[in-house]
Scaffold this motif. Structure first.
Motif, PDB file in Angstrom:
ATOM      1  N   ALA A   1       4.966   5.005   9.722  1.00  0.00           N
ATOM      2  CA  ALA A   1       3.821   4.384   9.052  1.00  0.00           C
ATOM      3  C   ALA A   1       3.811   2.867   9.188  1.00  0.00           C
ATOM      4  O   ALA A   1       2.837   2.229   8.767  1.00  0.00           O
ATOM      5  CB  ALA A   1       3.822   4.764   7.569  1.00  0.00           C
ATOM      6  N   TYR A   2       4.868   2.306   9.747  1.00  0.00           N
ATOM      7  CA  TYR A   2       4.987   0.846   9.852  1.00  0.00           C
ATOM      8  C   TYR A   2       4.889   0.188   8.471  1.00  0.00           C
ATOM      9  O   TYR A   2       4.291  -0.881   8.313  1.00  0.00           O
ATOM     10  CB  TYR A   2       3.909   0.270  10.788  1.00  0.00           C
ATOM     11  N   ARG A   3       5.471   0.869   7.480  1.00  0.00           N
ATOM     12  CA  ARG A   3       5.463   0.357   6.112  1.00  0.00           C
ATOM     13  C   ARG A   3       6.879   0.387   5.533  1.00  0.00           C
ATOM     14  O   ARG A   3       7.172   1.145   4.603  1.00  0.00           O
ATOM     15  CB  ARG A   3       4.533   1.207   5.244  1.00  0.00           C
ATOM     16  N   PRO A   4       7.790  -0.434   6.073  1.00  0.00           N
ATOM     17  CA  PRO A   4       9.170  -0.403   5.592  1.00  0.00           C
ATOM     18  C   PRO A   4       9.335  -0.909   4.161  1.00  0.00           C
ATOM     19  O   PRO A   4      10.177  -0.394   3.417  1.00  0.00           O
ATOM     20  CB  PRO A   4       9.910  -1.304   6.582  1.00  0.00           C
ATOM     21  N   LEU A   5       8.555  -1.893   3.755  1.00  0.00           N
ATOM     22  CA  LEU A   5       8.706  -2.440   2.405  1.00  0.00           C
ATOM     23  C   LEU A   5       8.395  -1.389   1.346  1.00  0.00           C
ATOM     24  O   LEU A   5       9.166  -1.196   0.393  1.00  0.00           O
ATOM     25  CB  LEU A   5       7.794  -3.658   2.222  1.00  0.00           C
TER      26      LEU A   5
ATOM     27  N   ILE B   1      10.580   2.553  -2.528  1.00  0.00           N
ATOM     28  CA  ILE B   1      10.572   3.856  -3.207  1.00  0.00           C
ATOM     29  C   ILE B   1      11.941   4.524  -3.112  1.00  0.00           C
ATOM     30  O   ILE B   1      12.465   5.068  -4.100  1.00  0.00           O
ATOM     31  CB  ILE B   1       9.486   4.768  -2.610  1.00  0.00           C
ATOM     32  N   VAL B   2      12.543   4.473  -1.930  1.00  0.00           N
ATOM     33  CA  VAL B   2      13.870   5.077  -1.756  1.00  0.00           C
ATOM     34  C   VAL B   2      14.893   4.396  -2.661  1.00  0.00           C
ATOM     35  O   VAL B   2      15.720   5.063  -3.308  1.00  0.00           O
ATOM     36  CB  VAL B   2      14.303   4.976  -0.274  1.00  0.00           C
TER      37      VAL B   2
ATOM     38  N   GLY C   1      13.503   8.449   4.620  1.00  0.00           N
ATOM     39  CA  GLY C   1      12.832   7.189   4.345  1.00  0.00           C
ATOM     40  C   GLY C   1      12.710   6.322   5.586  1.00  0.00           C
ATOM     41  O   GLY C   1      11.655   5.716   5.842  1.00  0.00           O
ATOM     42  N   LYS C   2      13.778   6.268   6.372  1.00  0.00           N
ATOM     43  CA  LYS C   2      13.749   5.469   7.596  1.00  0.00           C
ATOM     44  C   LYS C   2      12.722   6.024   8.584  1.00  0.00           C
ATOM     45  O   LYS C   2      11.997   5.259   9.232  1.00  0.00           O
ATOM     46  CB  LYS C   2      15.135   5.460   8.238  1.00  0.00           C
ATOM     47  N   SER C   3      12.641   7.343   8.666  1.00  0.00           N
ATOM     48  CA  SER C   3      11.669   7.963   9.569  1.00  0.00           C
ATOM     49  C   SER C   3      10.235   7.676   9.125  1.00  0.00           C
ATOM     50  O   SER C   3       9.371   7.349   9.946  1.00  0.00           O
ATOM     51  CB  SER C   3      11.902   9.475   9.625  1.00  0.00           C
ATOM     52  N   LEU C   4       9.980   7.784   7.807  1.00  0.00           N
ATOM     53  CA  LEU C   4       8.641   7.510   7.295  1.00  0.00           C
ATOM     54  C   LEU C   4       8.266   6.047   7.509  1.00  0.00           C
ATOM     55  O   LEU C   4       7.113   5.736   7.852  1.00  0.00           O
ATOM     56  CB  LEU C   4       8.568   7.856   5.807  1.00  0.00           C
ATOM     57  N   ALA C   5       9.226   5.148   7.305  1.00  0.00           N
ATOM     58  CA  ALA C   5       8.952   3.721   7.488  1.00  0.00           C
ATOM     59  C   ALA C   5       8.600   3.419   8.940  1.00  0.00           C
ATOM     60  O   ALA C   5       7.713   2.600   9.221  1.00  0.00           O
ATOM     61  CB  ALA C   5      10.163   2.904   7.055  1.00  0.00           C
ATOM     62  N   THR C   6       9.270   4.098   9.862  1.00  0.00           N
ATOM     63  CA  THR C   6       8.997   3.879  11.286  1.00  0.00           C
ATOM     64  C   THR C   6       7.645   4.436  11.688  1.00  0.00           C
ATOM     65  O   THR C   6       6.884   3.807  12.440  1.00  0.00           O
ATOM     66  CB  THR C   6      10.099   4.536  12.136  1.00  0.00           C
TER      67      THR C   6
ATOM     68  N   ASP D   1       0.860  -1.187   0.000  1.00  0.00           N
ATOM     69  CA  ASP D   1       0.000   0.000   0.000  1.00  0.00           C
ATOM     70  C   ASP D   1       0.895   1.236   0.000  1.00  0.00           C
ATOM     71  O   ASP D   1       1.496   1.588   1.007  1.00  0.00           O
ATOM     72  CB  ASP D   1      -0.919   0.000   1.220  1.00  0.00           C
ATOM     73  N   PHE D   2       0.987   1.879  -1.157  1.00  0.00           N
ATOM     74  CA  PHE D   2       1.857   3.047  -1.305  1.00  0.00           C
ATOM     75  C   PHE D   2       1.095   4.358  -1.101  1.00  0.00           C
ATOM     76  O   PHE D   2       1.681   5.427  -1.224  1.00  0.00           O
ATOM     77  CB  PHE D   2       2.496   3.063  -2.704  1.00  0.00           C
ATOM     78  N   SER D   3      -0.188   4.267  -0.797  1.00  0.00           N
ATOM     79  CA  SER D   3      -1.002   5.474  -0.715  1.00  0.00           C
ATOM     80  C   SER D   3      -0.544   6.430   0.378  1.00  0.00           C
ATOM     81  O   SER D   3      -0.673   7.651   0.240  1.00  0.00           O
ATOM     82  CB  SER D   3      -2.472   5.101  -0.491  1.00  0.00           C
ATOM     83  N   PHE D   4       0.018   5.887   1.471  1.00  0.00           N
ATOM     84  CA  PHE D   4       0.435   6.752   2.576  1.00  0.00           C
ATOM     85  C   PHE D   4       1.586   7.666   2.170  1.00  0.00           C
ATOM     86  O   PHE D   4       1.851   8.687   2.823  1.00  0.00           O
ATOM     87  CB  PHE D   4       0.838   5.899   3.792  1.00  0.00           C
TER      88      PHE D   4
END
Length: 223
Positions: free
Chosen positions: A185-189, A194-195, A178-183, A6-9
């Motif tokens: 949103a709990y969406r690392p994949l 994207i990064v 990218g690491k901050s956004l992944a943490t 889910d890339f919408s976030f």
């Protein structure tokens, strides 16, 4: 296990990613300019006839080539401010660490290019009465730069990728964002995919250009 991407976030975080990309490009471009200029100067020092000048330069090259880039970045960010008791802007420190690392590798690329300059060209410079500075700037540098260009560009790609290491010292580059956004949103994949694609999109055209230049150089040598 079925994972649903889910890339919408990320739509609401495009501006944040672009800010991180801007920092990454600033680091990479400034470090490459520094590496290209200082690399040639360091090459000339290493090729000096005076050992007292040549050895420190060679030691500089070996230090940066034989130690991990991550360690160099951490050392610059934490040790230099402690030694001089002066705070330096993180972006400047990142450029310094990456640029000096690239300088060491580019110096070796330039040295191979300088050694490839035909001796007849240098003899012609002497016959024409060119001074050492003129010979270096107008004869040696253009030919060495042309020969070393594929390696310099490849090293530049490496520096772009190594710039992601500054995320470990909290510089807000693309990787850190990218690491901050992944943490959050709990969406690392999705985030790291994207990064990775952004880094690929930046590096791939340069890699193809290197391939084209190498093919043209090989064709020119076969004539």
């Amino acid at each position: 296990m079925h994972y649903h991407f889910d890339f919408s976030f990320l739509y609401s975080s495009v501006g944040t990613l672009l800010d991180g990309l801007r920092v990454t490009l600033e680091l990479a471009i400034a470090a490459n300019v520094m590496g290209v200029v200082l690399g040639f100067l360091l090459c000339l020092i290493v090729m000096s006839r005076w050992a007292i000048v040549r050895w420190p330069a060679q030691l500089f090259i070996e230090f940066f080539r034989c130690t991990p880039a991550l360690l160099q970045i951490v050392w610059f960010f934490y040790c230099i401010p402690m030694m001089v008791n002066v705070f330096v802007d993180p972006i400047v420190m990142g450029v310094l660490a990456l640029g000096l690392n690239l300088t060491a590798f580019n110096a070796e690329a330039y040295r191979a290019g300088v050694q490839a300059v035909p001796k007849e060209h240098l003899d012609a410079c002497v016959a024409l009465g060119l001074k050492r500075r003129q010979r270096t700037l107008f004869v040696v540098l253009p030919q060495a730069l042309r020969s070393a260009m594929p390696v310099l560009m490849t090293n530049g790609i490496g520096t772009l990728q190594q710039s992601a290491l500054v995320a470990i010292v909290a510089v807000a580059d693309l990787m850190y964002v990218g690491k901050s956004l992944a943490t959050e949103a709990y969406r690392p994949l999705e985030t790291f995919t994207i990064v990775a694609l952004i880094y690929f999109a930046l590096s791939f055209p340069i890699a193809r250009l290197v391939h084209i230049i190498e093919r043209r150089q090989d064709a020119a040598m076969q004539r």
